[in-house]
Design a protein around this motif. Structure first.
Motif, PDB file in Angstrom:
ATOM      1  N   ALA A 148       0.830  -1.208   0.000  1.00 43.44           N
ATOM      2  CA  ALA A 148       0.000   0.000   0.000  1.00 43.44           C
ATOM      3  C   ALA A 148       0.863   1.256   0.000  1.00 43.44           C
ATOM      4  N   ALA A 149       1.946   1.240   0.773  1.00 43.25           N
ATOM      5  CA  ALA A 149       2.854   2.392   0.795  1.00 43.25           C
ATOM      6  C   ALA A 149       3.531   2.574  -0.554  1.00 43.25           C
ATOM      7  N   ALA A 150       3.905   1.483  -1.207  1.00 45.16           N
ATOM      8  CA  ALA A 150       4.540   1.576  -2.532  1.00 45.16           C
ATOM      9  C   ALA A 150       3.558   2.132  -3.557  1.00 45.16           C
ATOM     10  N   ARG A 151       2.318   1.702  -3.486  1.00 43.36           N
ATOM     11  CA  ARG A 151       1.322   2.223  -4.433  1.00 43.36           C
ATOM     12  C   ARG A 151       1.070   3.700  -4.197  1.00 43.36           C
ATOM     13  N   ARG A 152       1.010   4.095  -2.930  1.00 45.44           N
ATOM     14  CA  ARG A 152       0.820   5.501  -2.595  1.00 45.44           C
ATOM     15  C   ARG A 152       1.978   6.337  -3.130  1.00 45.44           C
ATOM     16  N   GLU A 153       3.193   5.856  -2.923  1.00 43.53           N
ATOM     17  CA  GLU A 153       4.376   6.568  -3.396  1.00 43.53           C
ATOM     18  C   GLU A 153       4.397   6.642  -4.926  1.00 43.53           C
ATOM     19  N   HIS A 154       4.005   5.552  -5.577  1.00 41.24           N
ATOM     20  CA  HIS A 154       3.981   5.534  -7.044  1.00 41.24           C
ATOM     21  C   HIS A 154       2.929   6.508  -7.580  1.00 41.24           C
ATOM     22  N   ALA A 155       1.797   6.618  -6.912  1.00 38.41           N
ATOM     23  CA  ALA A 155       0.750   7.536  -7.353  1.00 38.41           C
ATOM     24  C   ALA A 155       1.157   8.996  -7.147  1.00 38.41           C
ATOM     25  N   GLU A 156       1.877   9.277  -6.046  1.00 42.42           N
ATOM     26  CA  GLU A 156       2.251  10.656  -5.736  1.00 42.42           C
ATOM     27  C   GLU A 156       3.428  11.143  -6.574  1.00 42.42           C
ATOM     28  N   ASP A 212       9.897   2.568  -5.201  1.00 41.77           N
ATOM     29  CA  ASP A 212      11.001   2.043  -4.403  1.00 41.77           C
ATOM     30  C   ASP A 212      10.513   0.774  -3.713  1.00 41.77           C
ATOM     31  N   LEU A 213      11.047  -0.359  -4.151  1.00 43.81           N
ATOM     32  CA  LEU A 213      10.585  -1.645  -3.632  1.00 43.81           C
ATOM     33  C   LEU A 213      11.523  -2.241  -2.585  1.00 43.81           C
ATOM     34  N   ALA A 214      12.466  -1.464  -2.057  1.00 44.33           N
ATOM     35  CA  ALA A 214      13.434  -2.012  -1.103  1.00 44.33           C
ATOM     36  C   ALA A 214      12.757  -2.478   0.184  1.00 44.33           C
ATOM     37  N   SER A 215      11.885  -1.652   0.751  1.00 41.49           N
ATOM     38  CA  SER A 215      11.233  -2.046   2.005  1.00 41.49           C
ATOM     39  C   SER A 215      10.253  -3.194   1.764  1.00 41.49           C
ATOM     40  N   LEU A 216       9.605  -3.196   0.605  1.00 40.29           N
ATOM     41  CA  LEU A 216       8.722  -4.307   0.255  1.00 40.29           C
ATOM     42  C   LEU A 216       9.514  -5.600   0.096  1.00 40.29           C
ATOM     43  N   ALA A 217      10.681  -5.519  -0.520  1.00 39.64           N
ATOM     44  CA  ALA A 217      11.518  -6.708  -0.702  1.00 39.64           C
ATOM     45  C   ALA A 217      12.000  -7.257   0.643  1.00 39.64           C
ATOM     46  N   ARG A 218      12.357  -6.363   1.577  1.00 40.29           N
ATOM     47  CA  ARG A 218      12.789  -6.815   2.909  1.00 40.29           C
ATOM     48  C   ARG A 218      11.662  -7.521   3.641  1.00 40.29           C
TER      49      ARG A 218
END
Length: 174
Positions: free
Chosen positions: A65-73, A78-84
């Motif tokens: 959800a945070a990645a989608r929010r960041e991508h929309a804004e 940035d998928l680093a935190s998602l990958a971790r």
């Protein structure tokens, strides 16, 4: 095994009391308006070490959800935190045969089958993460749905069928 249980207790104790509300908000933000499955909600009401995979899957969903929010804004991804978060959850998928505690120790053939399935699930998740770079807006909801399915089936003790889109096969004998 003891260290894993200690870290899982620590994870359960440090859960935000409103985590199920955050999870439902993240699902709505990703366009998945379906309600949170009741067994998954139970994991947050009664936190225990054996539910650690559910907590880790929740962390992955919140990172999506945070990645989608960041991508929309900003238009960047940035998928680093998602990958971790996903790597930690995939490690728990590899341990699902003993974390859930539903297979007796003398049933080695069942353990082997569940471990083989867990390996295929991890491969499917890693493949799906590689596809996020191409079209994140289209692939993030499907990725979240996979993690929600994994958490729901884990809570329902269906550790031999965590995902439907992986092939079921009998493990090879040595």
């Amino acid at each position: 095994m003891l260290i894993t249980r200690i870290s899982a207790h620590w994870t359960a104790r440090n859960l935000d009391p409103q985590i199920s509300g955050h999870l439902e908000a993240a699902l709505a933000e990703l366009g998945l308006g379906e309600p949170l499955p009741e067994p998954v909600r139970h994991a947050f009401v009664q936190p225990r070490w054996r539910y650690r995979l559910v907590y880790r899957a929740t962390r992955v969903i919140l990172e999506c959800a945070a990645a989608r929010r960041e991508h929309a804004e900003s238009g960047t991804l940035d998928l680093a935190s998602l990958a971790r978060a996903s790597r930690l959850a995939c490690d728990d998928i590899g341990r699902v045969h003993w974390m859930r505690g539903t297979i007796p120790f003398d049933r080695r053939h069942r353990v082997n089958a569940v471990r083989a399935h867990a390996g295929r699930v991890v491969n499917r998740i890693q493949w799906a993460e590689r596809s996020l770079d191409g079209d994140p807006a289209a692939n993030l909801p499907a990725h979240v749905r996979r993690w929600l399915t994994i958490a729901d089936r884990y809570m329902a003790c269906r550790i031999g069928a965590l995902l439907d889109d992986v092939d079921w096969s009998v493990p090879r004998r040595a």
